[in-house]
Motif scaffolding. Sequence first.
Motif, PDB file in Angstrom:
ATOM      1  N   MET A   1      52.780  38.616  -5.380  1.00 15.55           N
ATOM      2  CA  MET A   1      52.301  37.323  -4.984  1.00 15.55           C
ATOM      3  C   MET A   1      53.492  36.462  -4.589  1.00 15.55           C
ATOM      4  O   MET A   1      54.491  36.417  -5.292  1.00 15.55           O
ATOM      5  CB  MET A   1      51.574  36.634  -6.133  1.00 15.55           C
ATOM      6  N   VAL A   2      53.342  35.751  -3.485  1.00 17.38           N
ATOM      7  CA  VAL A   2      54.386  34.847  -3.019  1.00 17.38           C
ATOM      8  C   VAL A   2      53.822  33.431  -2.983  1.00 17.38           C
ATOM      9  O   VAL A   2      52.756  33.201  -2.424  1.00 17.38           O
ATOM     10  CB  VAL A   2      54.889  35.241  -1.614  1.00 17.38           C
ATOM     11  N   THR A   3      54.520  32.505  -3.611  1.00 15.95           N
ATOM     12  CA  THR A   3      54.162  31.094  -3.551  1.00 15.95           C
ATOM     13  C   THR A   3      55.264  30.391  -2.780  1.00 15.95           C
ATOM     14  O   THR A   3      56.438  30.499  -3.131  1.00 15.95           O
ATOM     15  CB  THR A   3      54.042  30.480  -4.967  1.00 15.95           C
ATOM     16  N   VAL A   4      54.879  29.710  -1.710  1.00 20.98           N
ATOM     17  CA  VAL A   4      55.853  29.006  -0.870  1.00 20.98           C
ATOM     18  C   VAL A   4      55.818  27.530  -1.225  1.00 20.98           C
ATOM     19  O   VAL A   4      54.781  26.884  -1.116  1.00 20.98           O
ATOM     20  CB  VAL A   4      55.553  29.215   0.627  1.00 20.98           C
ATOM     21  N   GLY A   5      56.947  27.015  -1.659  1.00 21.05           N
ATOM     22  CA  GLY A   5      57.073  25.610  -2.021  1.00 21.05           C
ATOM     23  C   GLY A   5      57.079  25.429  -3.525  1.00 21.05           C
ATOM     24  O   GLY A   5      56.105  25.753  -4.200  1.00 21.05           O
ATOM     25  N   ALA A   6      58.195  24.952  -4.060  1.00 21.78           N
ATOM     26  CA  ALA A   6      58.350  24.781  -5.505  1.00 21.78           C
ATOM     27  C   ALA A   6      58.163  23.327  -5.909  1.00 21.78           C
ATOM     28  O   ALA A   6      58.885  22.802  -6.739  1.00 21.78           O
ATOM     29  CB  ALA A   6      59.709  25.294  -5.963  1.00 21.78           C
ATOM     30  N   GLY A   7      57.183  22.671  -5.271  1.00 24.81           N
ATOM     31  CA  GLY A   7      56.822  21.320  -5.682  1.00 24.81           C
ATOM     32  C   GLY A   7      55.879  21.375  -6.860  1.00 24.81           C
ATOM     33  O   GLY A   7      55.709  22.421  -7.499  1.00 24.81           O
ATOM     34  N   SER A   8      55.255  20.263  -7.148  1.00 24.52           N
ATOM     35  CA  SER A   8      54.356  20.190  -8.303  1.00 24.52           C
ATOM     36  C   SER A   8      53.270  21.251  -8.235  1.00 24.52           C
ATOM     37  O   SER A   8      53.043  21.981  -9.207  1.00 24.52           O
ATOM     38  CB  SER A   8      53.711  18.804  -8.373  1.00 24.52           C
ATOM     39  N   ALA A   9      52.596  21.360  -7.111  1.00 26.03           N
ATOM     40  CA  ALA A   9      51.504  22.321  -6.991  1.00 26.03           C
ATOM     41  C   ALA A   9      52.020  23.757  -6.972  1.00 26.03           C
ATOM     42  O   ALA A   9      51.498  24.623  -7.688  1.00 26.03           O
ATOM     43  CB  ALA A   9      50.688  22.038  -5.736  1.00 26.03           C
ATOM     44  N   GLY A  10      53.034  24.026  -6.161  1.00 23.61           N
ATOM     45  CA  GLY A  10      53.554  25.385  -6.053  1.00 23.61           C
ATOM     46  C   GLY A  10      54.094  25.920  -7.361  1.00 23.61           C
ATOM     47  O   GLY A  10      53.882  27.092  -7.713  1.00 23.61           O
ATOM     48  N   ALA A  11      54.773  25.083  -8.124  1.00 26.39           N
ATOM     49  CA  ALA A  11      55.311  25.506  -9.414  1.00 26.39           C
ATOM     50  C   ALA A  11      54.194  25.837 -10.396  1.00 26.39           C
ATOM     51  O   ALA A  11      54.267  26.829 -11.133  1.00 26.39           O
ATOM     52  CB  ALA A  11      56.228  24.418  -9.987  1.00 26.39           C
ATOM     53  N   GLN A  24      53.624  40.471  -9.715  1.00 23.61           N
ATOM     54  CA  GLN A  24      55.018  40.073  -9.583  1.00 23.61           C
ATOM     55  C   GLN A  24      54.990  38.834  -8.707  1.00 23.61           C
ATOM     56  O   GLN A  24      54.373  38.842  -7.642  1.00 23.61           O
ATOM     57  CB  GLN A  24      55.853  41.164  -8.926  1.00 23.61           C
ATOM     58  N   VAL A  25      55.633  37.779  -9.146  1.00 20.55           N
ATOM     59  CA  VAL A  25      55.539  36.489  -8.472  1.00 20.55           C
ATOM     60  C   VAL A  25      56.905  36.081  -7.953  1.00 20.55           C
ATOM     61  O   VAL A  25      57.904  36.124  -8.679  1.00 20.55           O
ATOM     62  CB  VAL A  25      54.996  35.407  -9.429  1.00 20.55           C
ATOM     63  N   LEU A  26      56.930  35.669  -6.687  1.00 18.69           N
ATOM     64  CA  LEU A  26      58.132  35.130  -6.070  1.00 18.69           C
ATOM     65  C   LEU A  26      57.824  33.709  -5.652  1.00 18.69           C
ATOM     66  O   LEU A  26      56.881  33.460  -4.907  1.00 18.69           O
ATOM     67  CB  LEU A  26      58.532  35.962  -4.842  1.00 18.69           C
ATOM     68  N   LEU A  27      58.613  32.762  -6.145  1.00 13.82           N
ATOM     69  CA  LEU A  27      58.472  31.346  -5.786  1.00 13.82           C
ATOM     70  C   LEU A  27      59.610  30.991  -4.835  1.00 13.82           C
ATOM     71  O   LEU A  27      60.778  31.097  -5.191  1.00 13.82           O
ATOM     72  CB  LEU A  27      58.525  30.472  -7.043  1.00 13.82           C
ATOM     73  N   LEU A  28      59.253  30.604  -3.609  1.00 16.33           N
ATOM     74  CA  LEU A  28      60.251  30.279  -2.595  1.00 16.33           C
ATOM     75  C   LEU A  28      60.320  28.781  -2.360  1.00 16.33           C
ATOM     76  O   LEU A  28      59.288  28.110  -2.294  1.00 16.33           O
ATOM     77  CB  LEU A  28      59.897  30.951  -1.258  1.00 16.33           C
ATOM     78  N   GLU A  29      61.524  28.268  -2.225  1.00 12.90           N
ATOM     79  CA  GLU A  29      61.738  26.856  -1.914  1.00 12.90           C
ATOM     80  C   GLU A  29      62.877  26.769  -0.914  1.00 12.90           C
ATOM     81  O   GLU A  29      63.910  27.415  -1.090  1.00 12.90           O
ATOM     82  CB  GLU A  29      62.076  26.066  -3.182  1.00 12.90           C
ATOM     83  N   ALA A  30      62.694  25.976   0.139  1.00 17.30           N
ATOM     84  CA  ALA A  30      63.710  25.854   1.190  1.00 17.30           C
ATOM     85  C   ALA A  30      64.947  25.113   0.706  1.00 17.30           C
ATOM     86  O   ALA A  30      66.043  25.328   1.206  1.00 17.30           O
ATOM     87  CB  ALA A  30      63.126  25.136   2.410  1.00 17.30           C
ATOM     88  N   GLY A  31      64.783  24.232  -0.244  1.00 23.03           N
ATOM     89  CA  GLY A  31      65.897  23.415  -0.704  1.00 23.03           C
ATOM     90  C   GLY A  31      66.576  23.982  -1.927  1.00 23.03           C
ATOM     91  O   GLY A  31      66.305  25.093  -2.366  1.00 23.03           O
ATOM     92  N   GLY A  32      67.438  23.184  -2.487  1.00 24.09           N
ATOM     93  CA  GLY A  32      68.216  23.608  -3.648  1.00 24.09           C
ATOM     94  C   GLY A  32      67.699  23.022  -4.941  1.00 24.09           C
ATOM     95  O   GLY A  32      66.546  22.610  -5.048  1.00 24.09           O
TER      96      GLY A  32
END
Length: 150
Positions: A1-11, A24-32
Amino acid sequence: MVTVGAGSAGAVVANRLSENSDFQVLLLEAGGDETRFTDTPAFSLSLIGTEIDWNYTVDSSSKYCLGARGKTCIYPRGKILGGSSAMNGMTYVRGNKRDYDEWAEMGNYGWSFEDVLPYFKKSEDNRNLTFPKDKRFHSTNGELTVFRYI
């Protein structure tokens, strides 16, 4: 599973998915990573237009943003762990009931306010003094802590 965006909802989504040992979960975020400035709501306005902002704008109009340069509103969106919450003073906003109901009326079944309300409540850990007493609209059992600073 891939979640794009580590904001409130994505996290929250990534965390819930990770509870299932079959995933298996991958959390992607464009920023740091967050900084001491993104963790302090009082500094939120100073983050607009920086490298952690996607620097979106809305189309110019004769009806809104009339005092803005080019009559164009800025639309700050966070490119960082924590997402836009790191840039908007950590404001928690669910959206307008009428918008959800209109989306459902347009054929997006399952998107009415009554349809999405259980998911808002499931994610919410509301620690305000008065809101959690309203069990119809709020919950204290979710992963996303919400409380009032002032």
